[in-house]
Design a protein around this motif. Structure first.
Motif, PDB file in Angstrom:
ATOM      1  N   ALA A  31       0.854  -1.194   0.000  1.00 31.84           N
ATOM      2  CA  ALA A  31       0.000   0.000   0.000  1.00 31.84           C
ATOM      3  C   ALA A  31       0.889   1.243   0.000  1.00 31.84           C
ATOM      4  O   ALA A  31       2.051   1.197   0.402  1.00 31.84           O
ATOM      5  N   ALA A  69      -3.542   4.459  -1.067  1.00 31.29           N
ATOM      6  CA  ALA A  69      -3.909   3.566  -2.162  1.00 31.29           C
ATOM      7  C   ALA A  69      -3.492   2.147  -1.797  1.00 31.29           C
ATOM      8  O   ALA A  69      -2.311   1.887  -1.561  1.00 31.29           O
ATOM      9  N   GLN A  70      -4.461   1.247  -1.745  1.00 31.80           N
ATOM     10  CA  GLN A  70      -4.172  -0.150  -1.396  1.00 31.80           C
ATOM     11  C   GLN A  70      -5.025  -1.115  -2.198  1.00 31.80           C
ATOM     12  O   GLN A  70      -5.235  -2.250  -1.802  1.00 31.80           O
ATOM     13  N   GLN A  71      -5.491  -0.663  -3.342  1.00 32.66           N
ATOM     14  CA  GLN A  71      -6.399  -1.483  -4.138  1.00 32.66           C
ATOM     15  C   GLN A  71      -5.681  -2.641  -4.824  1.00 32.66           C
ATOM     16  O   GLN A  71      -6.245  -3.715  -4.999  1.00 32.66           O
ATOM     17  N   ASN A  78      -0.300   0.749  -7.087  1.00 34.37           N
ATOM     18  CA  ASN A  78      -0.891   1.581  -6.041  1.00 34.37           C
ATOM     19  C   ASN A  78      -0.340   3.010  -6.106  1.00 34.37           C
ATOM     20  O   ASN A  78      -1.074   3.974  -5.896  1.00 34.37           O
ATOM     21  N   ASP A  81      -2.088   4.626  -8.974  1.00 35.63           N
ATOM     22  CA  ASP A  81      -3.475   4.886  -8.596  1.00 35.63           C
ATOM     23  C   ASP A  81      -3.565   6.121  -7.707  1.00 35.63           C
ATOM     24  O   ASP A  81      -4.444   6.973  -7.893  1.00 35.63           O
TER      25      ASP A  81
END
Length: 133
Positions: A31, A69-71, A78, A81
């Motif tokens: 993340a 961001a940790q998708q 990340n 993103d």
């Protein structure tokens, strides 16, 4: 002056992600925390003012935007993103809002409103008790 965020003004830090994911999410710092100081940035002054005036939970009281961001499983994705989300936030305030010019209601709209009130009044007037005279 452009409203593109300069990558040199952004600070990244890798952290462990939260939530489900098993052993991978517990061991790997995939993340990303993105920190962007709005006041110290090279953005144009009007954009800075509108960005600082936002009532957004990602904006701290010191004027720093923090995005987590940790998708994705990959740190690079990340990071990309988080940058895209920061750019979207800046783009949302880049264009100055259109100033509303107050206008008066038209004659026709006033007449339609009064006609609607008369119709409603007539309906309510018939709701009395039967044979109440």
């Amino acid at each position: 002056m452009s409203t593109t965020v300069c990558i040199d003004e952004v600070q990244f830090s890798a952290i462990r992600a939260q939530g489900a994911g098993g052993q991978h999410v517990n061991k790997v710092s995939s993340a990303v925390h993105l920190r962007f100081d709005v006041r110290a940035s090279s953005l144009p002054e009007p954009v800075k003012e509108r960005l600082l005036a936002l009532r957004d939970q990602r904006l701290t009281s010191e004027g720093v935007v923090v995005i987590k961001a940790q998708q994705y499983r990959s740190q690079d994705m990340n990071r990309a993103d988080a940058l895209a989300r920061l750019q979207a936030l800046v783009d949302s305030v880049a264009k100055a809002p259109v100033v509303r010019r107050p206008t008066k209601p038209t004659y026709g709209s006033k007449q339609r409103r009064l006609e609607g009130k008369n119709v409603r009044s007539a309906i309510k007037a018939t709701r009395g008790k039967v044979g109440a005279d």
